[in-house]
Design a protein around this motif. Structure first.
Motif, PDB file in Angstrom:
ATOM      1  N   GLY A   1       9.237   1.689   0.117  1.00 12.96           N
ATOM      2  CA  GLY A   1       9.548   1.543  -1.309  1.00 12.96           C
ATOM      3  C   GLY A   1       9.299   0.127  -1.791  1.00 12.96           C
ATOM      4  O   GLY A   1       8.745  -0.095  -2.874  1.00 12.96           O
ATOM      5  N   TYR A   2       9.681  -0.848  -0.976  1.00 16.22           N
ATOM      6  CA  TYR A   2       9.441  -2.250  -1.299  1.00 16.22           C
ATOM      7  C   TYR A   2       7.946  -2.521  -1.396  1.00 16.22           C
ATOM      8  O   TYR A   2       7.477  -3.172  -2.337  1.00 16.22           O
TER       9      TYR A   2
ATOM     10  N   VAL B   1       5.472  -0.356  -2.000  1.00 12.79           N
ATOM     11  CA  VAL B   1       4.916   0.325  -3.176  1.00 12.79           C
ATOM     12  C   VAL B   1       5.237  -0.459  -4.448  1.00 12.79           C
ATOM     13  O   VAL B   1       4.358  -0.668  -5.293  1.00 12.79           O
ATOM     14  N   ASN B   2       6.462  -0.919  -4.577  1.00 11.90           N
ATOM     15  CA  ASN B   2       6.845  -1.676  -5.776  1.00 11.90           C
ATOM     16  C   ASN B   2       6.165  -3.032  -5.850  1.00 11.90           C
ATOM     17  O   ASN B   2       5.695  -3.437  -6.908  1.00 11.90           O
ATOM     18  N   ARG B   3       6.085  -3.715  -4.723  1.00 10.54           N
ATOM     19  CA  ARG B   3       5.543  -5.076  -4.735  1.00 10.54           C
ATOM     20  C   ARG B   3       4.035  -5.123  -4.888  1.00 10.54           C
ATOM     21  O   ARG B   3       3.505  -5.949  -5.624  1.00 10.54           O
TER      22      ARG B   3
ATOM     23  N   GLY C   1       4.699   0.128  -8.156  1.00 10.14           N
ATOM     24  CA  GLY C   1       5.559   1.307  -8.135  1.00 10.14           C
ATOM     25  C   GLY C   1       4.793   2.618  -8.071  1.00 10.14           C
ATOM     26  O   GLY C   1       5.392   3.688  -8.139  1.00 10.14           O
ATOM     27  N   SER C   2       3.477   2.555  -7.923  1.00  5.52           N
ATOM     28  CA  SER C   2       2.641   3.754  -7.930  1.00  5.52           C
ATOM     29  C   SER C   2       2.325   4.237  -6.510  1.00  5.52           C
ATOM     30  O   SER C   2       1.549   3.604  -5.787  1.00  5.52           O
ATOM     31  N   CYS C   3       2.915   5.364  -6.133  1.00  7.28           N
ATOM     32  CA  CYS C   3       2.605   5.976  -4.834  1.00  7.28           C
ATOM     33  C   CYS C   3       1.137   6.403  -4.800  1.00  7.28           C
ATOM     34  O   CYS C   3       0.484   6.326  -3.753  1.00  7.28           O
TER      35      CYS C   3
END
Length: 130
Positions: free
Chosen positions: A85-86, A88-90, A94-96
């Motif tokens: 999650g970190y 993907v966000n960084r 935030g886009s999978c």
């Protein structure tokens, strides 16, 4: 300037957590012994790192005789999800989708892995329809 405190596992913390996930519980000495000898980590370094991991909420300790015994309170899968999650966000806003696109473009993925991924996507889509 002091380094920003990380709530995610650092490169130095991950090997210690891997030992504890594998063993379930261990003393500082047990962790030192289980770590690769090259490069060796000093007992005091391992102790300090375990205390940091405890302050981050990854471990807890109990006292047995004179020794502190550490055990994980976060399972490896949960730590992996937090790290992903970190990431993907960084790095992907935030886009999978962007993460997957980058993996497909840059990594060599075997046919077997692609089949498993396609199956998981199909199962996920079925779950959305219910």
């Amino acid at each position: 300037m002091a380094r920003k405190k990380s709530f995610h596992l650092t490169e130095g913390e991950l090997p210690l957590m891997e030992v504890l996930w594998k063993k379930g519980r261990a003393t500082v000495g047990d962790v030192v012994t289980a770590l690769p000898a090259d490069p060796p980590l000093a007992y005091s370094t391992v102790l300090t790192t375990l205390r940091i991991l405890e302050s981050k909420g990854y471990l807890r300790h109990t006292k047995e005789g004179r020794a502190f015994v550490y055990e994980p309170i976060i399972v490896q899968e949960e730590a992996s999800r937090k790290a992903l999650g970190y990431l993907v966000n960084r790095f992907f806003g935030g886009s999978c989708e962007q993460l997957v696109v980058n993996l497909l473009k840059e990594e060599t993925i075997s046919r077997a892995e692609l089949r498993r991924i396609k199956k998981m996507i199909a199962e996920s889509e079925q779950g959305e329809k219910k």
